[in-house]
Enzyme design. Sequence first.
Site, PDB file in Angstrom:
ATOM      1  N   ASP A  51       1.131  -0.965  -0.159  1.00 55.77           N
ATOM      2  CA  ASP A  51       0.300  -0.021  -0.113  1.00 55.77           C
ATOM      3  C   ASP A  51       0.932   1.340   0.193  1.00 55.77           C
ATOM      4  O   ASP A  51       2.229   0.519  -0.180  1.00 55.77           O
ATOM      5  CB  ASP A  51      -0.485   0.077   1.197  1.00 55.77           C
ATOM      6  CG  ASP A  51      -2.058   1.197   1.004  1.00 55.77           C
ATOM      7  OD1 ASP A  51      -2.263   2.067   0.083  1.00 55.77           O
ATOM      8  OD2 ASP A  51      -3.144   0.884   2.036  1.00 55.77           O
ATOM      9  N   GLU A  55       2.658   4.902  -4.775  1.00 51.39           N
ATOM     10  CA  GLU A  55       2.007   6.178  -5.942  1.00 51.39           C
ATOM     11  C   GLU A  55       4.238   6.098  -5.688  1.00 51.39           C
ATOM     12  O   GLU A  55       4.184   7.048  -7.180  1.00 51.39           O
ATOM     13  CB  GLU A  55       1.948   6.973  -5.128  1.00 51.39           C
ATOM     14  CG  GLU A  55      -0.004   6.004  -5.372  1.00 51.39           C
ATOM     15  CD  GLU A  55      -0.561   5.323  -4.134  1.00 51.39           C
ATOM     16  OE1 GLU A  55      -0.737   4.178  -4.483  1.00 51.39           O
ATOM     17  OE2 GLU A  55       0.423   5.462  -2.984  1.00 51.39           O
ATOM     18  N   ASP A  67      -9.026   3.935  -2.439  1.00 47.27           N
ATOM     19  CA  ASP A  67      -9.867   3.998  -1.502  1.00 47.27           C
ATOM     20  C   ASP A  67     -11.267   4.837  -1.670  1.00 47.27           C
ATOM     21  O   ASP A  67     -11.354   5.950  -2.632  1.00 47.27           O
ATOM     22  CB  ASP A  67      -8.894   5.330  -0.483  1.00 47.27           C
ATOM     23  CG  ASP A  67      -8.115   5.008  -0.088  1.00 47.27           C
ATOM     24  OD1 ASP A  67      -6.886   3.936   0.477  1.00 47.27           O
ATOM     25  OD2 ASP A  67      -7.233   5.814   0.369  1.00 47.27           O
TER      26      ASP A  67
END
Length: 769
Positions: free
Chosen positions: A459, A462, A535
């Site tokens: 997670d 990015e 999300d």
Amino acid sequence: MADIVKEKSVSGGSVESVVPGDEGEEKFKSTHHILFYKRQRAKHGLRYCASLDTLALTERGASLEVFEAKSKERLLLQIWAVQNGTVRVAIDELQPIKPRYKVVDVLVGEPRCEQAGCVSLTWGPGQHQVRVSASPFCLEVVCEEEVIVTLNPKGRLCFETLQDPPSSLISQDEEDPLGLWQENFKQFRDIKANGPSSVGIDLSLHGFTNVYGLPEHADSLRLKDTSGSEPYRLYNLDVFGYKINRRLGLYGSVPLLVAHKPDRTLGVFWLNASETLVDLHQTTFLFFGDRLSPETNVSWVSESGQIDCFLLLGPSPAQVFSQYAQLTGYQALPPLFSLGYHQCRWSYDDEEDVKSVDAGFDLHAIPYDVIWLDIDHTERKRYFTWDSKTLMYFEVLVLFLDGHHFVNDRDGNVYYGTCWPGNSCYLDFSSSRTRSWYASQFSFDKYKGSTESLFVWNDMNEPSVFNGPEQTMPKDAVHCGGWEHRDLHNLYGFFQHMATVEGLITRSGGLERPFVLSRSFFAGSQRMGAIWTGDNIATWEYLKISIPMLLSLSITGIHFSGADVGGFWQDPDPELLVRWYQAGALQPFFRGHSAKQTKRREPWLFGDTVTSAVRSAIQQRYYLLPYWYTLFHLAHTSALPPTRPLWVEFPKETETFIMDNQYMIGSALLACPVTDPGVTEVKVFLPGSDELWYNVSSGEQHRGGGTLTLPVTLETVPLFQRGGTVVSRRTGCGSCTAELQLHPFTLTVALASEDRHSFIHYNVVYNPV
């Protein structure tokens, strides 16, 4: 952890990206902030010409020089005829002052090229041809005597060549309105070591008005005309609660555009990992004076790197998918358990909480295979650690990392940013040495407390940097080899995904297939495993948009994907929760997830009606796992997506070209999940006037070629089997995939209107992975 959750697998990882004081979309750039894009749009006077006298032919292709008429800047154009119907066109500086970044590790190898013919560059038994015009420069790709793609038709080729820094750099107090050597966004300053370095070109796709792909965006499956509006942005960002029907870049990027018309499918793969913007403009013109011919003009602009463009010539959808997979790799064959249901929350409180949730599934006869531990299982939110207070059965491992494995700031020091642990440094996953080191940390002797049934969740990759520009890493941070982060930003999560998969494979000695879920991704991420759409929010709009988002991923190679069931943020009402479970059970990756700020959401907490409906949806998923497993074997070997837009199976039916509320699961099942509240009927388009369709629930037969009005209740899941197909199922499911194997197979044969039936089944001799 099998002792904690019986035979279920346990996946460890980090957490989603809720940031206190989150300022929403205002922290992200819009087009007027992106100065390299503005510079490219403003350069209308450029005129590039091809020097045909510099043409050099080899067995693999051709090269020649291209120059700009005024500045005389010279570029090198290379053209290759790649096997199996693909053209590769690359443009770089002829004599750069230093090398420009070239994307690595995305292609599975150097593409094999066909022997090109002389002068006309004809190949593939004569059906393909490339024609280069000198002044102004343009390149046409001809298939069976028809021009289907033209490069640089509008003269949008623009190549900002690298420069030495000026003798006196612009001071921080000086303005640089064009953003040539530095630019500001909010309180952040981006210093550009190489000055302006953007590249761009336009293409015309002749005869095409329906284009798809370019994930990840919360938008329709069919891409929209961007004339006078925002382009599609490919820039991996941690965008919590992203807005619907927007072109803002989200967690991952696949720079692949797929165009389709009744007699041909075409792909354009733009191999560039820097920030990229794509404009689309649909138009129609007179062809031979009496016939209207549509086309889509596509303009690509990237901040740095080279132009490296693959044209996938199809002509069928399946051939485009195969051509792309031969370049970037096929979908990894997932372990069987990972196709079951996953239960997740940020976060379960402690060991007893995990045991209680596991017992609840058994008590209510709801199967599941994986329970996830979010970031709160760690010691102070650090990799490879366990919280010894709430998870007493693990030892705590504190890692002291070698500074040579970190990304540096522009001054050569280790870069620090803020994330969940607080002040954090970031591993440089672009380094093969760092990836190997990171992979070694998953060994049982180093990752204390881990077991064979522990898998991984990447997670925040990015990467997410809470105090960084656009909540990510500054573009002037420096990676190994001296490359700026701007050059390879969209590859960061891809590289971490790669390292994690390598770690799990090494951990098992290569005997077990890994399972790794990643939030960030790029072209080629399908080789590593699964992704999810990030999300999302518990509203009907997010449920509805999840379908086109996943279909966009499916046609760009990312086949193992899903949206968090129920919505990560906010509390869903019971009806929405049921409908989301029903939809999620018909998507490749099937996980229920929720934030710690929401109420507990285990399926049995909403009363008997909801529990029964959710149980039925999950059980039906397990009954169908033999079919899903077979579809993933096909994806792994032939690149056919398990979930497909209708036009993939029915390429000549124009009604299907804009449909994104229903889709095919393989070639046999048509799904139309209910995504609106309070409805008592839904309309389902059944394609193919010569097709028969069977309601999976009732067995009722319907003829294709029209729209069916179907009455629905809360328990209804609109699913139809296509005549002429055979679907394999299990007769029962038990509590997880281990028990699923104990139940016999059953085959559902759907009769066709003609004597034609097809069937493929790929089985697994039981192994937990």
